[in-house]
Design a protein around this motif. Structure first.
Motif, mmCIF file in Angstrom:
data_model
loop_
_atom_site.group_PDB
_atom_site.id
_atom_site.type_symbol
_atom_site.label_atom_id
_atom_site.label_comp_id
_atom_site.label_asym_id
_atom_site.label_seq_id
_atom_site.Cartn_x
_atom_site.Cartn_y
_atom_site.Cartn_z
ATOM 1 N N LEU A 161 24.145 -1.538 26.912
ATOM 2 C CA LEU A 161 25.590 -1.717 27.101
ATOM 3 C C LEU A 161 26.038 -1.419 28.527
ATOM 4 C CD1 LEU A 161 26.735 -0.255 23.704
ATOM 5 C CD2 LEU A 161 27.058 -2.614 24.472
ATOM 6 N N TYR A 162 25.297 -0.593 29.229
ATOM 7 C CA TYR A 162 25.683 -0.240 30.601
ATOM 8 C C TYR A 162 24.741 -0.869 31.620
ATOM 9 C CZ TYR A 162 28.711 2.996 28.142
ATOM 10 O OH TYR A 162 29.654 3.537 27.297
ATOM 11 N N ARG A 163 24.319 -2.096 31.348
ATOM 12 C CA ARG A 163 23.473 -2.831 32.277
ATOM 13 C C ARG A 163 24.317 -3.332 33.453
ATOM 14 N NH1 ARG A 163 25.266 -5.622 28.245
ATOM 15 N NH2 ARG A 163 25.924 -7.770 28.489
ATOM 16 N N SER A 218 31.995 2.331 19.304
ATOM 17 C CA SER A 218 31.583 3.146 20.443
ATOM 18 C C SER A 218 30.092 2.916 20.690
ATOM 19 C CB SER A 218 31.815 4.625 20.126
ATOM 20 O OG SER A 218 30.960 5.023 19.053
ATOM 21 N N VAL A 219 29.602 3.468 21.778
ATOM 22 C CA VAL A 219 28.164 3.408 22.057
ATOM 23 C C VAL A 219 27.395 4.057 20.910
ATOM 24 C CG1 VAL A 219 26.324 4.157 23.623
ATOM 25 C CG2 VAL A 219 28.508 3.383 24.547
ATOM 26 N N GLU A 266 22.968 2.752 24.937
ATOM 27 C CA GLU A 266 23.599 2.976 26.242
ATOM 28 C C GLU A 266 22.885 2.207 27.354
ATOM 29 O OE1 GLU A 266 20.971 6.579 25.376
ATOM 30 O OE2 GLU A 266 22.601 5.618 24.314
ATOM 31 N N GLU A 267 21.575 1.990 27.219
ATOM 32 C CA GLU A 267 20.842 1.228 28.245
ATOM 33 C C GLU A 267 21.319 -0.219 28.289
ATOM 34 O OE1 GLU A 267 16.547 1.551 27.986
ATOM 35 O OE2 GLU A 267 16.796 3.550 27.090
ATOM 36 N N ALA A 274 26.440 -5.613 35.941
ATOM 37 C CA ALA A 274 27.414 -6.661 35.606
ATOM 38 C C ALA A 274 26.817 -8.062 35.711
ATOM 39 C CB ALA A 274 28.632 -6.543 36.504
ATOM 40 N N ALA A 331 30.308 -5.566 24.678
ATOM 41 C CA ALA A 331 31.119 -4.393 25.035
ATOM 42 C C ALA A 331 30.814 -3.256 24.074
ATOM 43 C CB ALA A 331 32.607 -4.740 24.966
ATOM 44 N N ASP A 332 31.036 -2.042 24.550
ATOM 45 C CA ASP A 332 30.773 -0.881 23.699
ATOM 46 C C ASP A 332 31.884 -0.632 22.685
ATOM 47 O OD1 ASP A 332 32.701 0.009 25.472
ATOM 48 O OD2 ASP A 332 31.603 1.787 26.111
#
Length: 161
Positions: A66-68, A30-31, A63-64, A70, A93-94
């Motif tokens: 991993l959620y950049r 997970s994150v 989280e910064e 696409a 991937a998280d």
């Protein structure tokens, strides 16, 4: 005492058999697990270098990265648990913490012990298995940190000869 003995596992550290950069992973992550790994790296004081493309940057929160967006470059975090051993984390991937190690560096009992210690630290922190697969084949782990045994164990039979 060593988790694994070099003479028993050296075939799994042969770049010609395993690929030079086998895949090491923590499945079902997970994150929060990613952040725990980043925190562990900082706490241990392992030298590291985070980069996006050619640009070196401070290590961000999980989280910064991993959620950049696409279309952003896949960043990497190069970590040295010892001067001779390099782990390259990729933030694909998280759901899986993944990194590569260079088998050309992981030769001999001393470096194997460093590598096993690194896997143990991550596995203990997360309370999850840490698995090493041949490069590009993430369904057949050959060794890994076993949570219940609290050590790195073989998960495949070594090739003899």
């Amino acid at each position: 005492m060593s988790d694994l003995l070099w003479d028993d596992v050296k075939c799994f550290f042969d770049p010609d058999l395993m690929g030079a950069l086998p895949d090491v992973r923590v499945p079902d992550a997970s994150v929060e697990d990613w952040q725990s790994v980043l925190d562990l790296i900082a706490e241990k004081g392992w030298p590291c270098q985070y980069s996006e493309g050619d640009m070196a940057l401070p290590v961000p929160r999980a989280e910064e990265v991993l959620y950049r967006p696409a279309d952003a470059e896949c960043p990497e975090l190069r970590v040295r648990p010892s001067a001779e051993v390099l782990a390259i984390f990729r933030f694909h991937a998280d759901v899986e913490v993944d990194f590569d190690v260079d088998l050309r560096e992981l030769q001999g009992q001393d470096r194997l012990d460093v590598f096993c210690g690194f896997l143990r630290e991550i596995g203990r922190r997360l309370g999850k298995p840490v698995l090493m697969d041949p490069e590009g084949d993430d369904d057949h782990p050959v060794l890994g940190f076993d949570v219940e045994a609290d050590r790195v164990v073989l998960l495949a039979e070594p090739q003899v000869g």
